[in-house]
Scaffold this active site. Sequence first.
Site, PDB file in Angstrom:
ATOM      1  N   GLY A 264       0.937  -1.202   0.086  1.00 28.29           N
ATOM      2  CA  GLY A 264      -0.072  -0.044  -0.163  1.00 28.29           C
ATOM      3  C   GLY A 264       0.822   1.252   0.043  1.00 28.29           C
ATOM      4  N   ALA A 265       1.725   1.103   0.958  1.00 29.68           N
ATOM      5  CA  ALA A 265       2.883   2.306   0.985  1.00 29.68           C
ATOM      6  C   ALA A 265       4.122   1.962   1.672  1.00 29.68           C
ATOM      7  CB  ALA A 265       2.228   3.387   1.573  1.00 29.68           C
ATOM      8  N   MET A 266       5.164   2.451   1.603  1.00 29.40           N
ATOM      9  CA  MET A 266       6.319   2.436   2.387  1.00 29.40           C
ATOM     10  C   MET A 266       6.940   3.726   3.217  1.00 29.40           C
ATOM     11  SD  MET A 266       8.621   0.164   3.247  1.00 29.40           S
ATOM     12  CE  MET A 266      10.081   0.839   4.399  1.00 29.40           C
ATOM     13  N   GLU A 267       7.341   3.417   4.341  1.00 29.15           N
ATOM     14  CA  GLU A 267       7.753   4.682   5.151  1.00 29.15           C
ATOM     15  C   GLU A 267       9.094   5.187   4.951  1.00 29.15           C
ATOM     16  OE1 GLU A 267       7.144   1.563   6.201  1.00 29.15           O
ATOM     17  OE2 GLU A 267       8.444   0.780   7.938  1.00 29.15           O
ATOM     18  N   HIS A 299      -0.550   6.185   8.980  1.00 31.31           N
ATOM     19  CA  HIS A 299       0.380   4.980   9.345  1.00 31.31           C
ATOM     20  C   HIS A 299       1.671   5.177   9.015  1.00 31.31           C
ATOM     21  CE1 HIS A 299       1.056   0.467   9.262  1.00 31.31           C
ATOM     22  NE2 HIS A 299       1.997   0.927   8.475  1.00 31.31           N
ATOM     23  N   GLU A 300       2.042   5.802   7.545  1.00 30.22           N
ATOM     24  CA  GLU A 300       3.381   5.787   7.209  1.00 30.22           C
ATOM     25  C   GLU A 300       3.948   6.975   8.165  1.00 30.22           C
ATOM     26  OE1 GLU A 300       4.340   3.478   5.662  1.00 30.22           O
ATOM     27  OE2 GLU A 300       2.521   2.990   4.960  1.00 30.22           O
ATOM     28  N   HIS A 303       5.265   6.161  11.201  1.00 29.57           N
ATOM     29  CA  HIS A 303       6.668   5.310  11.188  1.00 29.57           C
ATOM     30  C   HIS A 303       7.850   6.397  11.320  1.00 29.57           C
ATOM     31  CE1 HIS A 303       5.806   1.005  10.436  1.00 29.57           C
ATOM     32  NE2 HIS A 303       4.852   1.314   9.505  1.00 29.57           N
ATOM     33  N   GLU A 322       5.263  -2.270  12.831  1.00 31.60           N
ATOM     34  CA  GLU A 322       3.774  -2.417  12.038  1.00 31.60           C
ATOM     35  C   GLU A 322       2.547  -2.192  13.017  1.00 31.60           C
ATOM     36  OE1 GLU A 322       3.828  -1.561   9.272  1.00 31.60           O
ATOM     37  OE2 GLU A 322       5.901  -2.058   8.396  1.00 31.60           O
TER      38      GLU A 322
END
Length: 855
Positions: A264-267, A299-300, A303, A322
């Site tokens: 979905g996405a990456m931090e 969420h990201e 992080h 997570e």
Amino acid sequence: MPGMNLTKREAAERFATISNARYAVALDLAATGRTFRSDTTIEFDATAGASTFVEAAWADIDLVELNGEPIDAALHEDGRIPLENLQEHNTLRVAGDFGYRNDGQGIHRFVDPADGEVYLYSQFAANDTRAAFACFDQPDIKGEFTFTVTVPDHWVVISNSPTPEPEALEDGRARWSFAPTVPIPSYGAAVVAGPYSFHEGTLHGQEGDIPARVYGRPSLEQHFDGDRVLEDTQAGLELYERVFQTPYPYEKYDQIYVPQYNLGAMENIGCVTISEDRLLFRGRATAAELEFRTVVVLHELAHMWFGNLVTMKWWDDLWLNESFAEFIGTWAAAEVSEWKDAWVTFAADRKSVAYVQDQLPTTHAIVTEVPDTEATVSAFDMITYAKGASALKQLAQFVGEDAFFGGVASYLRRYRHGNATLAEFLAEVEAAAGRPLGDWAEVWLETPGVTTLRPILATDDAGVVTRLAVAEDVPAEHPVNRPHGIEIAGYTLGEGTFARTWTVPTTIDGGLTEVPEAVGEARPALLLANDRDLTYAKLHLDEQSLANLEAHIAEVDDAMAQATVLDALWHMVRDGSLPAQRYIDAVLALAPRLLNSATAESHLELMVVTLRRYLAPEHVAKVTEAAAERLWHALGEAEPGSDIQLQLLKGYAQVAATTEQALRLRALVEGTAEVSGLEVDSDLTWDLLGGLAAAGGIDLDEVDHYASQDVSAAGQRRAAGVRAAVATAEAKQAAWDALVRPAEGPAINAVQFETAAGLARAIDPALLAPLVDDLLGSLRDYYDANAGFVGVRVARLVVPVNLVGRVDGLAAKLEEWLAANADAPSVLRKVVVEALDHVRRAQIAQTTSRMAAAG
Ligand SMILES: [Zn+2]
């Protein structure tokens, strides 16, 4: 290739040997072709005289120098270069040609089919930083990274540090020289490059303004929704800076929509990559999709503190990243965004999946042993995300929110820019709460399995409660009771609604908990033992509640109660204790009145799974046709332009089965009919075409025609899915051939995902029966050519679980596969072990369904 798979032990040894890594990474991304030049100098400290290794993978290394002495590049093998006789201070230089990837890892290279432009992005987690430059690729050897990137002069480059002005070079190239980062984990480094455009923005933090752009491909710029993304980000920033008592720790915050993304996405630090395919909406999005984007953004952002500023020591503590980000992202969405019922979404969607995974033979504790990097592929699951988030929610409730966030704040201060473990996190929360948490951690974090809360209710002749107790049933494999802070509620039926008439907050502790506070209340029509979904446990409904609920389910009109009861019924089907057709009925009755978009999306999907897997096969045709009719009728009744109207149409496209039902889809696609208030945009067209294909209403030539009208990346990807959904044995075989026997190497990740999902899609799963031996027989070959994230995701889709009841001895075939493939990669074996468990459950559920229909 053991060298490609870093073990925890090797990582610990290397951590003990080296420290203080500072990287100067020069990447030349200007040349066309399948490789790029990567030249890295690493300065680091070491134990004098010790030996270790540095990683470089998918690379042809031609230069290695340690402390000025050349090392034979031929020693580079299995992704590693040995480093002998280290000094106290070392300088290592490694250069070579590294390969671009098309599986969404390393440096992924995307070519836009519309204009031929190239877009690159990095995806380094869990351990593919080594696929872009030489590095010590493990989370606890944090490094300072200085990137210098050469690209065509019409490109932009985005990385972790603030974006510099480019320097023009000859031959139409430009060089982007970034300032050094603070210490960050290798997996959080990032480079994104291409002719991306951006929406300009600024965040306002406690210590001043933070540059914040939203990037994406120019052809999609009108859909970036940059103001809304930044509004969510700003709200999250203010909340986090306050409750974490720590200002945003980096200099800027970019969010980039990237194509063909696995996650979905990456931090990545200050450089968050977000899936264009899933979260950039070309047409109208459902409320569930918009909410998901908000939760992902929050969420990201979480992080940046949890995961980036303080990083897990090893992948065992992935949950620290997570679970925390999942909990905080959902909590923040409910607190500061427009999505006030984010916890309803969480319950209906991710948490329900966690219950499923937690009952599989492969389940694991939230805190789990990750022996090597290969195993990280399957560690990113809903146990880690949703069960972990539920556990943290229980912890915050257990110690109080002030103590919880106080502990978080001191944890962030103490381990700032470093690494930490579960014990170190808990010690901070314990200190803030002033109470020990070892017992809590043991049952919640270190023990797998989901328990079931079962109310025991007695009433007198007047219908007054004389006893209420809650039993906690534990699974035989993991017999552990857990403390649960819950609310028990009684609902009364009247005037067309279930009204909550009493609520008793209580703490469940042990196998049987008496609830004397409920004595004297009127016997409710519906008793919910986990009202408002405060804990992580499956819910049992007493018989009278179940009967009342099924008779009047459309009258449940609280969003969380709707999600709670549908979820309870779904799990009862999976447990073989409720016939599949009764859950299907419940979804169809309640769907038009669902208040939460994600609940509608989840349960319409689960209804489809139920039709194809848990319903006795001899009833599938009739029940599917009837379900489609009811959805079509509900669609006609839905408020024009409403979210539920869109959800109902998407649901209809999943189950349309007969010629007449298919023709309705065709009429909507061709514009000869319409649904009032609903525009059939390009993405919805593909949804409808998928339904048309599965219903046997379209052939491959016609799919090609629609593909030629949508030459975007999304169009090409969606067309692959629709081709694979065409309801003929030939189309299904062609789809599997495209995955396992590609003409020119493995297809692009995003196309593979669509193809596999289309292949698996069949109104009558028996359509896949001729393929079963080929699917299982060549599964291993497929995986070997696509190992990792893509291979696992596709394998999960194509192992034909829905052939249960249609192919003799399906379970035996899976058992044979496991026996014959004892040496297969652990993640692939896990997929098949889980499929076997799904098949066995389905056999029982089909029997329950058959007996109810007969009886
Ligand atoms: Zn995350």
